[in-house]
Write a protein that holds these residues in place. Structure first.
Motif, PDB file in Angstrom:
ATOM      1  N   VAL A 258      35.206  32.360  51.561  1.00  0.00           N
ATOM      2  CA  VAL A 258      35.728  31.946  50.260  1.00  0.00           C
ATOM      3  C   VAL A 258      37.187  32.382  50.204  1.00  0.00           C
ATOM      4  CG1 VAL A 258      35.539  32.228  47.768  1.00  0.00           C
ATOM      5  CG2 VAL A 258      33.466  32.203  49.179  1.00  0.00           C
ATOM      6  N   GLU A 259      38.082  31.427  49.940  1.00  0.00           N
ATOM      7  CA  GLU A 259      39.506  31.775  49.890  1.00  0.00           C
ATOM      8  C   GLU A 259      39.987  32.015  48.463  1.00  0.00           C
ATOM      9  OE1 GLU A 259      41.622  30.259  53.764  1.00  0.00           O
ATOM     10  OE2 GLU A 259      41.556  28.698  52.200  1.00  0.00           O
ATOM     11  N   ASP A 260      39.358  31.359  47.503  1.00  0.00           N
ATOM     12  CA  ASP A 260      39.858  31.468  46.135  1.00  0.00           C
ATOM     13  C   ASP A 260      38.748  31.127  45.143  1.00  0.00           C
ATOM     14  OD1 ASP A 260      42.061  31.891  44.290  1.00  0.00           O
ATOM     15  OD2 ASP A 260      41.997  29.725  43.922  1.00  0.00           O
ATOM     16  N   VAL A 261      38.614  31.962  44.123  1.00  0.00           N
ATOM     17  CA  VAL A 261      37.678  31.702  43.019  1.00  0.00           C
ATOM     18  C   VAL A 261      38.512  31.677  41.748  1.00  0.00           C
ATOM     19  CG1 VAL A 261      35.655  32.518  41.744  1.00  0.00           C
ATOM     20  CG2 VAL A 261      35.831  32.960  44.208  1.00  0.00           C
TER      21      VAL A 261
ATOM     22  N   PRO B 132      38.121  31.077  37.907  1.00  0.00           N
ATOM     23  CA  PRO B 132      37.270  30.803  36.745  1.00  0.00           C
ATOM     24  C   PRO B 132      38.071  30.094  35.663  1.00  0.00           C
ATOM     25  CG  PRO B 132      37.257  33.147  37.313  1.00  0.00           C
ATOM     26  CD  PRO B 132      38.378  32.506  38.055  1.00  0.00           C
TER      27      PRO B 132
ATOM     28  N   ASP C 212      18.477  36.580  41.279  1.00  0.00           N
ATOM     29  CA  ASP C 212      18.868  37.925  40.867  1.00  0.00           C
ATOM     30  C   ASP C 212      20.059  38.400  41.699  1.00  0.00           C
ATOM     31  OD1 ASP C 212      18.382  40.306  39.283  1.00  0.00           O
ATOM     32  OD2 ASP C 212      17.684  41.271  41.126  1.00  0.00           O
ATOM     33  N   VAL C 213      21.042  38.963  41.034  1.00  0.00           N
ATOM     34  CA  VAL C 213      22.199  39.577  41.704  1.00  0.00           C
ATOM     35  C   VAL C 213      22.240  41.023  41.242  1.00  0.00           C
ATOM     36  CG1 VAL C 213      24.706  39.552  41.997  1.00  0.00           C
ATOM     37  CG2 VAL C 213      23.471  37.398  41.651  1.00  0.00           C
TER      38      VAL C 213
ATOM     39  N   VAL D 259      19.844  31.040  42.739  1.00  0.00           N
ATOM     40  CA  VAL D 259      19.967  32.504  42.769  1.00  0.00           C
ATOM     41  C   VAL D 259      19.104  33.053  41.636  1.00  0.00           C
ATOM     42  CG1 VAL D 259      21.541  34.457  42.540  1.00  0.00           C
ATOM     43  CG2 VAL D 259      22.313  32.357  43.689  1.00  0.00           C
TER      44      VAL D 259
ATOM     45  N   MET E 165      41.841  33.824  42.980  1.00  0.00           N
ATOM     46  CA  MET E 165      41.557  35.234  43.250  1.00  0.00           C
ATOM     47  C   MET E 165      40.614  35.361  44.441  1.00  0.00           C
ATOM     48  SD  MET E 165      40.903  36.717  39.430  1.00  0.00           S
ATOM     49  CE  MET E 165      39.551  35.570  39.187  1.00  0.00           C
ATOM     50  N   ASP E 166      40.730  36.465  45.121  1.00  0.00           N
ATOM     51  CA  ASP E 166      39.774  36.745  46.184  1.00  0.00           C
ATOM     52  C   ASP E 166      38.381  36.926  45.575  1.00  0.00           C
ATOM     53  OD1 ASP E 166      41.700  36.695  48.126  1.00  0.00           O
ATOM     54  OD2 ASP E 166      41.969  38.874  48.205  1.00  0.00           O
ATOM     55  N   PRO E 167      37.351  36.594  46.346  1.00  0.00           N
ATOM     56  CA  PRO E 167      35.994  36.768  45.814  1.00  0.00           C
ATOM     57  C   PRO E 167      35.609  38.234  45.694  1.00  0.00           C
ATOM     58  CG  PRO E 167      35.925  36.137  48.118  1.00  0.00           C
ATOM     59  CD  PRO E 167      37.360  36.034  47.702  1.00  0.00           C
TER      60      PRO E 167
ATOM     61  N   ALA F  69      30.588  31.905  38.228  1.00  0.00           N
ATOM     62  CA  ALA F  69      31.404  32.055  39.448  1.00  0.00           C
ATOM     63  C   ALA F  69      30.521  32.381  40.655  1.00  0.00           C
ATOM     64  CB  ALA F  69      32.461  33.140  39.248  1.00  0.00           C
ATOM     65  N   GLN F  70      29.478  33.192  40.433  1.00  0.00           N
ATOM     66  CA  GLN F  70      28.568  33.509  41.531  1.00  0.00           C
ATOM     67  C   GLN F  70      27.778  32.262  41.945  1.00  0.00           C
ATOM     68  OE1 GLN F  70      26.490  36.826  39.786  1.00  0.00           O
ATOM     69  NE2 GLN F  70      28.086  38.302  40.344  1.00  0.00           N
TER      70      GLN F  70
ATOM     71  N   ALA G 242      30.023  40.559  45.057  1.00  0.00           N
ATOM     72  CA  ALA G 242      28.850  39.823  44.547  1.00  0.00           C
ATOM     73  C   ALA G 242      29.020  38.323  44.776  1.00  0.00           C
ATOM     74  CB  ALA G 242      28.642  40.122  43.060  1.00  0.00           C
ATOM     75  N   GLN G 243      30.227  37.812  44.608  1.00  0.00           N
ATOM     76  CA  GLN G 243      30.465  36.391  44.869  1.00  0.00           C
ATOM     77  C   GLN G 243      30.301  36.068  46.348  1.00  0.00           C
ATOM     78  OE1 GLN G 243      34.341  36.021  43.060  1.00  0.00           O
ATOM     79  NE2 GLN G 243      33.490  35.770  40.993  1.00  0.00           N
TER      80      GLN G 243
ATOM     81  N   CYS H  68      29.900  30.060  44.031  1.00  0.00           N
ATOM     82  CA  CYS H  68      29.989  30.539  45.422  1.00  0.00           C
ATOM     83  C   CYS H  68      28.707  30.239  46.193  1.00  0.00           C
ATOM     84  CB  CYS H  68      30.301  32.037  45.433  1.00  0.00           C
ATOM     85  SG  CYS H  68      31.989  32.412  44.881  1.00  0.00           S
TER      86      CYS H  68
ATOM     87  N   PRO I 216      22.819  35.136  37.828  1.00  0.00           N
ATOM     88  CA  PRO I 216      24.173  34.972  38.378  1.00  0.00           C
ATOM     89  C   PRO I 216      25.145  34.477  37.299  1.00  0.00           C
ATOM     90  CG  PRO I 216      22.763  33.145  39.032  1.00  0.00           C
ATOM     91  CD  PRO I 216      21.872  34.147  38.362  1.00  0.00           C
TER      92      PRO I 216
ATOM     93  N   CYS J  11      26.697  35.876  47.194  1.00  0.00           N
ATOM     94  CA  CYS J  11      26.119  34.585  46.787  1.00  0.00           C
ATOM     95  C   CYS J  11      26.538  33.468  47.744  1.00  0.00           C
ATOM     96  CB  CYS J  11      26.526  34.251  45.352  1.00  0.00           C
ATOM     97  SG  CYS J  11      25.747  35.335  44.132  1.00  0.00           S
ATOM     98  N   PHE J  12      27.771  33.490  48.203  1.00  0.00           N
ATOM     99  CA  PHE J  12      28.237  32.525  49.216  1.00  0.00           C
ATOM    100  C   PHE J  12      27.392  32.649  50.487  1.00  0.00           C
ATOM    101  CE2 PHE J  12      31.388  31.565  52.695  1.00  0.00           C
ATOM    102  CZ  PHE J  12      31.557  30.218  52.441  1.00  0.00           C
TER     103      PHE J  12
END
Lengths: 117, 117, 117, 117
Positions: free
Chosen positions: A110-113, A115, B112-113, B110, B1-3, A6-7, B6-7, A10, A3, B10-11
């Protein structure tokens, strides 16, 4: 693939939401005890790693409305009575998440990521 | 940003892990009841959205070793007695996750993605 | 035979103890969050029928001692960190109950049953 | 006064009911996963002291009816979906208890106390 940060951020955010919900769902709650429960939920989950802040609102008006329809003084905590915001930070990636009612179901999202630059 | 998808995958994986752990931690468990608890945990969490499979091993040898040191017949379920694998699929992104003991703590991670091709 | 009022009072007292323990065991807790958790536990269980008072002490010294032995900032709530007193009143019979550690185990017990005169 | 054996038996019965309810309430459940959850609940609580037998019925018809009214595939376990019987034996006093729906609420009650002859 492994991952990204950022992943993982999340994933960590999801852990906190699942924890908060399944630890406290079912707790006996009334309008009078809503605040102490909300504070305990916030402080409990803020102990978990990478958790910057947790804001829990136990919805007293919704509780009061449900209790008015029945003979009961209290009910069990469930998603219908919750509005939750959380900020997670993992290795510089900040994730903002929220749970509230959407179309009759408590929706965690999730509303916002954001990085690192 | 929106996820990204893949994010979000993971969530969703994190939600399942937090749910599984905090729903079932504290359950009275013995070597004899380990299997029924493991099956219930798997089938309960597989109900959740985007959850393809859950494999729970409640570690009977670890349970037996702990009980041998005490006068008790059972103990409370905690991470020390669990090995869990989960596969989540969100919009074609598959996430593989695991919880087991690492350096004396139950570690959720995690592994593996795999985004869609 | 049908239960007497004193027997029902003891049954009600047991319900509150099982509820308190299995609702909150597993909650992430640290010395800093011990008080908010204790207050939430008291107010949650006091909602239940026939429950006059609940006094919860989450033992900060015990928590601090356990955390000092590890690299962790928090742990999971379990009976080792709890001292609880409850008073139940059912149809005039007052029951006093307690949970604390005895010989290494959290022991829940009835300390006094005082039927109506 | 110290409790009689019959009063302690009723206290122990209450502990099991509170434990069962607050450990498992909130578990994701569907008609397909109802049986594994019921078995795990029975075997988990039977580990507890003085507990002779636990019989849990997770009501699949009630679950199916609730799910038919919504778009969901599963719901959270609550008292509306449970019928539970337990037999406790403390020092020769046998207590039979039950939880099922009465007037729209899950009611836990002692049905029979049978002291030693």
């Amino acid at each position: 693939m492994d991952p990204t940060d950022a992943q993982t951020a999340c994933f960590e955010a999801g852990i906190k939401f699942g924890s908060l919900y399944h630890q406290f769902a079912g707790t006996p709650v009334s309008p009078a005890s809503a605040d102490s429960l909300a504070r305990a939920m916030e402080e409990a989950i803020e102990n978990q790693p990478h958790c910057e802040s947790v804001t829990v609102d136990v919805l007293r008006e919704e509780l009061a409305a449900e209790l008015a329809e029945s003979a009961a003084d209290y009910t069990e905590l469930t998603g219908r009575f919750l509005d939750v915001e959380m900020v997670i930070n993992y290795e510089g990636t900040e994730v903002r998440t929220r749970m509230d009612m959407q179309d009759g179901y408590p929706l965690m999202r999730v509303e916002d990521v954001r990085p690192d630059d």
